[in-house]
Each structure stands twice: as C-alpha cells, then as structure tokens.
Design a protein around this motif. Structure first.
Motif, short mmCIF file in Angstrom:
data_model
loop_
_atom_site.label_atom_id
_atom_site.label_comp_id
_atom_site.label_asym_id
_atom_site.label_seq_id
_atom_site.Cartn_x
_atom_site.Cartn_y
_atom_site.Cartn_z
N ASN A 53 0.83 -1.20 0.00
CA ASN A 53 0.00 0.00 0.00
C ASN A 53 0.87 1.26 0.00
O ASN A 53 0.58 2.23 -0.70
CB ASN A 53 -0.94 -0.01 1.21
CG ASN A 53 -2.01 1.04 1.11
OD1 ASN A 53 -2.27 1.59 0.05
ND2 ASN A 53 -2.64 1.31 2.22
N GLU A 54 1.92 1.26 0.78
CA GLU A 54 2.82 2.42 0.84
C GLU A 54 3.65 2.56 -0.43
O GLU A 54 4.01 3.67 -0.81
CB GLU A 54 3.75 2.31 2.04
CG GLU A 54 3.05 2.47 3.37
CD GLU A 54 3.96 2.22 4.55
OE1 GLU A 54 5.12 1.79 4.33
OE2 GLU A 54 3.53 2.45 5.68
N ALA A 55 3.96 1.45 -1.07
CA ALA A 55 4.80 1.49 -2.26
C ALA A 55 4.01 1.73 -3.54
O ALA A 55 4.61 1.92 -4.60
CB ALA A 55 5.58 0.19 -2.38
N MET A 56 2.69 1.72 -3.48
CA MET A 56 1.89 1.83 -4.70
C MET A 56 2.15 3.13 -5.49
O MET A 56 2.17 3.08 -6.72
CB MET A 56 0.41 1.68 -4.38
CG MET A 56 -0.45 1.52 -5.61
SD MET A 56 0.08 0.20 -6.73
CE MET A 56 -0.27 -1.24 -5.80
N PRO A 57 2.37 4.29 -4.86
CA PRO A 57 2.71 5.46 -5.69
C PRO A 57 4.00 5.26 -6.49
O PRO A 57 4.07 5.63 -7.66
CB PRO A 57 2.87 6.59 -4.67
CG PRO A 57 2.02 6.18 -3.52
CD PRO A 57 2.12 4.69 -3.47
N PHE A 58 5.01 4.65 -5.88
CA PHE A 58 6.25 4.38 -6.62
C PHE A 58 6.03 3.34 -7.71
O PHE A 58 6.57 3.45 -8.80
CB PHE A 58 7.36 3.91 -5.67
CG PHE A 58 8.02 5.02 -4.94
CD1 PHE A 58 8.78 5.96 -5.62
CD2 PHE A 58 7.89 5.14 -3.57
CE1 PHE A 58 9.40 7.00 -4.95
CE2 PHE A 58 8.50 6.17 -2.89
CZ PHE A 58 9.26 7.11 -3.58
N ILE A 59 5.24 2.30 -7.39
CA ILE A 59 4.97 1.27 -8.39
C ILE A 59 4.23 1.87 -9.58
O ILE A 59 4.57 1.60 -10.73
CB ILE A 59 4.17 0.11 -7.75
CG1 ILE A 59 5.03 -0.63 -6.73
CG2 ILE A 59 3.66 -0.85 -8.81
CD1 ILE A 59 4.27 -1.63 -5.89
N ALA A 60 3.22 2.69 -9.30
CA ALA A 60 2.47 3.32 -10.39
C ALA A 60 3.37 4.23 -11.22
O ALA A 60 3.29 4.23 -12.46
CB ALA A 60 1.29 4.10 -9.82
N LEU A 61 4.21 5.00 -10.55
CA LEU A 61 5.14 5.88 -11.28
C LEU A 61 6.11 5.06 -12.12
O LEU A 61 6.39 5.40 -13.27
CB LEU A 61 5.91 6.77 -10.30
CG LEU A 61 6.92 7.73 -10.92
CD1 LEU A 61 6.22 8.75 -11.80
CD2 LEU A 61 7.72 8.41 -9.83
N LEU A 62 6.63 3.98 -11.55
CA LEU A 62 7.57 3.13 -12.27
C LEU A 62 6.92 2.50 -13.49
O LEU A 62 7.50 2.52 -14.59
CB LEU A 62 8.11 2.06 -11.32
CG LEU A 62 9.36 1.33 -11.72
CD1 LEU A 62 10.52 2.30 -11.84
CD2 LEU A 62 9.68 0.26 -10.69
N VAL A 63 5.72 1.97 -13.33
CA VAL A 63 5.01 1.36 -14.46
C VAL A 63 4.70 2.42 -15.53
O VAL A 63 4.88 2.18 -16.73
CB VAL A 63 3.72 0.67 -13.98
CG1 VAL A 63 2.83 0.28 -15.14
CG2 VAL A 63 4.06 -0.55 -13.14
N PHE A 64 4.26 3.60 -15.09
CA PHE A 64 3.97 4.68 -16.02
C PHE A 64 5.20 5.07 -16.83
O PHE A 64 5.15 5.22 -18.06
CB PHE A 64 3.43 5.89 -15.25
CG PHE A 64 3.20 7.11 -16.09
CD1 PHE A 64 2.11 7.18 -16.95
CD2 PHE A 64 4.05 8.19 -16.02
CE1 PHE A 64 1.90 8.30 -17.74
CE2 PHE A 64 3.85 9.31 -16.79
CZ PHE A 64 2.77 9.36 -17.65
N LEU A 65 6.33 5.25 -16.14
CA LEU A 65 7.56 5.63 -16.84
C LEU A 65 8.06 4.53 -17.77
O LEU A 65 8.50 4.80 -18.88
CB LEU A 65 8.64 6.02 -15.83
CG LEU A 65 8.39 7.32 -15.07
CD1 LEU A 65 9.46 7.51 -14.01
CD2 LEU A 65 8.34 8.50 -16.00
N TRP A 66 8.00 3.28 -17.30
CA TRP A 66 8.48 2.18 -18.14
C TRP A 66 7.65 2.05 -19.41
O TRP A 66 8.19 1.93 -20.49
CB TRP A 66 8.46 0.87 -17.37
CG TRP A 66 9.66 0.67 -16.50
CD1 TRP A 66 10.83 1.37 -16.53
CD2 TRP A 66 9.81 -0.28 -15.47
NE1 TRP A 66 11.69 0.91 -15.58
CE2 TRP A 66 11.09 -0.11 -14.90
CE3 TRP A 66 9.00 -1.27 -14.94
CZ2 TRP A 66 11.56 -0.89 -13.87
CZ3 TRP A 66 9.48 -2.05 -13.90
CH2 TRP A 66 10.74 -1.85 -13.38
N ILE A 67 6.34 2.07 -19.26
CA ILE A 67 5.48 1.97 -20.45
C ILE A 67 5.68 3.18 -21.36
O ILE A 67 5.77 3.05 -22.57
CB ILE A 67 4.01 1.81 -20.05
CG1 ILE A 67 3.79 0.45 -19.37
CG2 ILE A 67 3.10 1.92 -21.27
CD1 ILE A 67 2.40 0.27 -18.79
#
Length: 165
Positions: A53-67
């Motif tokens: 839950n705490e890491a979800m902003p980083f995960i979303a940002l990482l997925v967004f940047l990678w895609i």
C-alpha cells in the motif's frame, strides 16, 4: 536474504541503467531504474500489505515511466495512477465517506471523459475532493483550537504593553 537484496539494489539499478542507456539508447528508461532503490526498501521491510500500500505510488510511477519510455505511449498510460486509491481501499478494507467522495469524483471524471472526450478541462473536478471532504467530513485534529489559558496570556501581554506606553 532481504538485507542482501537491499544492499545490492543500487548496483542492480546502475547495471540496468547502463544497459538501457548504452544498448537500448533510452536514457529515460534507464533513469527510471533508479526508482528500484526506494521501492525495494519499501517492499522488503514491514507487513506485506502495508508495504504494498505504501509502495503503490512508486509502483504506479515506475510502471507509467516504463510503459511511456519503452512504447512512447503516454496518454492512456496515466490510468495506472488509479491503482493508488484502489489499492488503498483494498488493503485497508475500510470504506470511509472521505474515500467514497474520491471514488465518486474519479468515476464522474472517467465517465465524462469517455462520453464527451474532454479530459483536459474536466481534471479540475478533482479539486472537489478536498473541498467536499473539508466541508462535510472534517478530520478531528484538523483545526487549531485556542484554550482559555492561551487567551489569558495573550491578553496579559497586550495589557502589559499598553501600560508601558
């Protein structure tokens, strides 16, 4: 093993950065690999659901940047950021009125965007979330209250200053 992964993550990120930059010639993708360092620290310490839950902003940002950097498709990829409030609701397992307001405004935004196609001017409706939550569902400790002891001290200071004049 977790400590070993945490200790090696800066080197792994550097290796992935150099690979993406030198071999794929995509600097932006390479720079996004450095987000693995704080992400691994968040995911490898504490309770798994709380960590995710705490890491979800980083995960979303990482997925967004990678895609975005790998496929150069930025426009529909922003939908990944809706994972942040969804994961918050799923992992906390509480549906509070403040969260319902966020869900309702987000659903209205997506509905209006799909129906009318005006995504740009409708983003302003997200400002309704803090306004509605502040007006109708305020937090208990969100306001400053002045107790009588503070008020009497201020009056005493003001009166003492007037006496000196």
């Amino acid at each position: 093993m977790k400590k070993r992964i945490l200790a090696s993550m800066p080197m792994v990120s550097l290796l992935l950065f150099l690979w993406a930059w030198l071999f794929l010639e995509k600097l932006g993708l390479g720079l996004s690999f450095f987000l693995l360092v704080p992400l691994s620290a968040m995911l490898l310490t504490g309770n798994i659901f709380k960590r995710l839950n705490e890491a979800m902003p980083f995960i979303a940002l990482l997925v967004f940047l990678w895609i975005g950097f790998t496929t150069d498709i930025w426009h529909p990829t922003w939908v990944v950021f809706f994972l942040i409030p969804i994961s918050n609701i799923v992992f906390d397992r509480k549906l509070e009125p403040r969260r319902l307001v966020s869900l309702a405004v987000t659903a209205a935004y997506i509905t209006l965007g799909i129906i009318y196609g005006y995504w740009h001017p409708y983003w302003i409706m997200f400002l309704l979330i803090p306004i509605i939550n502040t007006l109708f569902f305020p937090k208990k400790n969100a306001y400053f209250t002045v107790n009588s002891n503070f008020t009497s001290r201020v009056r005493r200071v003001i009166n003492d200053d007037e006496d000196e004049l």
